[in-house]
Every structure is written in structure tokens, then in C-alpha cells.
Write a protein that holds these residues in place. Structure first.
Motif, short mmCIF file in Angstrom:
data_model
loop_
_atom_site.label_atom_id
_atom_site.label_comp_id
_atom_site.label_asym_id
_atom_site.label_seq_id
_atom_site.Cartn_x
_atom_site.Cartn_y
_atom_site.Cartn_z
N GLY A 28 34.19 26.53 21.73
CA GLY A 28 34.74 27.75 22.30
C GLY A 28 35.66 27.46 23.47
O GLY A 28 36.71 28.10 23.64
N ALA A 29 35.28 26.49 24.31
CA ALA A 29 36.10 26.12 25.47
C ALA A 29 37.44 25.55 25.01
O ALA A 29 38.50 25.89 25.56
N GLU A 30 37.39 24.73 23.98
CA GLU A 30 38.63 24.15 23.44
C GLU A 30 39.54 25.26 22.91
O GLU A 30 40.74 25.27 23.18
N ALA A 31 38.96 26.22 22.19
CA ALA A 31 39.74 27.34 21.65
C ALA A 31 40.29 28.21 22.79
O ALA A 31 41.43 28.67 22.72
N PHE A 32 39.48 28.40 23.84
CA PHE A 32 39.92 29.20 24.99
C PHE A 32 41.14 28.56 25.65
O PHE A 32 42.14 29.23 25.88
N TRP A 33 41.06 27.27 25.95
CA TRP A 33 42.19 26.61 26.63
C TRP A 33 43.44 26.59 25.75
O TRP A 33 44.56 26.73 26.25
N LYS A 34 43.26 26.45 24.44
CA LYS A 34 44.40 26.48 23.53
C LYS A 34 45.03 27.87 23.53
O LYS A 34 46.26 27.99 23.56
N LEU A 35 44.21 28.91 23.51
CA LEU A 35 44.70 30.28 23.54
C LEU A 35 45.49 30.56 24.82
O LEU A 35 46.58 31.12 24.78
N SER A 37 46.94 28.38 26.80
CA SER A 37 48.16 27.58 26.78
C SER A 37 49.23 28.21 25.89
O SER A 37 50.40 28.31 26.28
N ASN A 38 48.83 28.66 24.70
CA ASN A 38 49.78 29.29 23.78
C ASN A 38 50.37 30.57 24.37
O ASN A 38 51.57 30.82 24.24
N TYR A 39 49.52 31.36 25.01
CA TYR A 39 49.99 32.61 25.62
C TYR A 39 50.98 32.31 26.75
O TYR A 39 52.01 32.96 26.86
N ALA A 40 50.67 31.32 27.55
CA ALA A 40 51.57 30.94 28.65
C ALA A 40 52.92 30.48 28.11
O ALA A 40 53.98 30.84 28.65
N THR A 41 52.91 29.72 27.03
CA THR A 41 54.14 29.23 26.41
C THR A 41 54.97 30.39 25.88
O THR A 41 56.19 30.46 26.12
N LYS A 42 54.32 31.31 25.17
CA LYS A 42 55.04 32.45 24.61
C LYS A 42 55.61 33.34 25.72
O LYS A 42 56.74 33.80 25.63
N SER A 43 54.85 33.55 26.77
CA SER A 43 55.32 34.37 27.89
C SER A 43 56.52 33.72 28.57
O SER A 43 57.48 34.39 28.93
N ALA A 44 56.44 32.41 28.74
CA ALA A 44 57.55 31.68 29.37
C ALA A 44 58.82 31.77 28.53
O ALA A 44 59.93 31.91 29.07
N LYS A 45 58.68 31.71 27.21
CA LYS A 45 59.85 31.81 26.33
C LYS A 45 60.49 33.19 26.43
O LYS A 45 61.72 33.30 26.43
N ILE A 46 59.66 34.22 26.51
CA ILE A 46 60.20 35.57 26.65
C ILE A 46 60.97 35.69 27.96
O ILE A 46 62.09 36.20 28.00
N GLU A 69 48.68 42.14 23.89
CA GLU A 69 47.74 42.77 22.96
C GLU A 69 47.06 41.71 22.09
O GLU A 69 45.85 41.72 21.92
N LYS A 70 47.86 40.79 21.55
CA LYS A 70 47.31 39.74 20.69
C LYS A 70 46.32 38.86 21.43
O LYS A 70 45.23 38.58 20.93
N VAL A 71 46.70 38.40 22.63
CA VAL A 71 45.84 37.46 23.34
C VAL A 71 44.52 38.13 23.77
O VAL A 71 43.47 37.51 23.72
N MET A 72 44.58 39.40 24.15
CA MET A 72 43.35 40.09 24.56
C MET A 72 42.42 40.29 23.36
O MET A 72 41.20 40.12 23.49
N ASP A 73 42.98 40.61 22.20
CA ASP A 73 42.15 40.75 21.01
C ASP A 73 41.59 39.40 20.56
O ASP A 73 40.44 39.32 20.11
#
Length: 126
Positions: A28-35, A37-46, A69-73
Motif C-alpha cells: 500500500g505504501a508503495e502504491a501511495f508514493w507512486k500515486l 508522484s504521478n499526480y505531482a508529475t501531471k500537475s507540473a505538466k499542466i 478528482e482522479k487522485v482523490m478517488d
């Protein structure tokens, strides 16, 4: 007889009348950190596209809202964003919830490792 308390890997997160659970097991921790990181990357690109004027501010807002919305769900479970939006119909406030959740989960995961290593050290020292 030795009785060992069962440890839970579900961290409860209470927001308003809703309680969500985040898996803090190793997987779960691994999935959390990946999530995160991915959200931060997408936000930075926007943000980068907006700064380079590759997209309009309205488009950037819409895309940022979609990603939130996606990251919170993904983080709290399907439908979590809508529940939170009913409580606080403002994307900025939900972003603040996201940051508070990330901080709490990070502290929980870091604290758990520290406790483990402290106990292990005491055990090894005898």
C-alpha cells in the motif's frame, strides 16, 4: 501465554462525516508514493503548459480539476471526490485535504519505520 496485539495496516482518515481508509502495508505504501508522484508529475505538466501558453487558463483549470478528482478517488476509493465535493464544493479546499492526507500518511509510514528500527536496535543491544 504471550498475547501479541494484531497490527492494522488501514489508516483511517476522517473528513466531515466520512471515514476513508488508506492501506499502509508495504504494498500500500508503495502504491501511495507512486500515486503521489504521478499526480505531482501531471500537475507540473499542466502548470508548465499554462506557463508556456500552450493551453488556456480555463483548460488548465479543467485538467487540474480532472486530475484532482482522479487522485482523490484512487487514494480514498471510488466516489470519494464526490463525497468531499458535497462537503466542500471548492477544488482548492479539496486540494488542501489532499495535502493534509499526504502529510498524515507520510508521517504514519515514516513513524512506523522509525519505531521498528528503534525496537530492533533495543533488541539487538540486549
Amino acid at each position: 501465554m504471550v498475547k501479541i496485539q494484531v497490527k492494522k495496516t488501514q489508516l483511517p482518515i476522517e473528513i466531515g462525516e466520512h471515514t476513508f481508509y488508506i492501506d499502509t502495508s508495504e504494498k500500500g505504501a508503495e502504491a501511495f508514493w507512486k500515486l503521489v508522484s504521478n499526480y505531482a508529475t501531471k500537475s507540473a505538466k499542466i502548470t508548465e503548459k499554462l506557463e508556456k501558453e500552450m493551453i488556456k487558463p480555463e483548460t488548465a483549470d479543467r485538467k487540474a480539476h480532472e486530475e484532482l478528482e482522479k487522485v482523490m478517488d484512487q487514494l480514498l476509493g471510488d466516489g470519494a471526490f464526490n463525497k468531499l465535493f458535497k462537503l466542500s464544493p471548492d477544488y482548492t479546499l479539496i486540494s488542501e485535504y489532499y495535502m493534509e492526507i499526504c502529510s498524515a500518511v507520510g508521517e504514519e509510514l515514516g513513524g512506523r519505520k522509525k519505531q521498528f528500527f528503534d525496537k530492533m536496535q533495543r533488541y539487538l543491544e540486549g
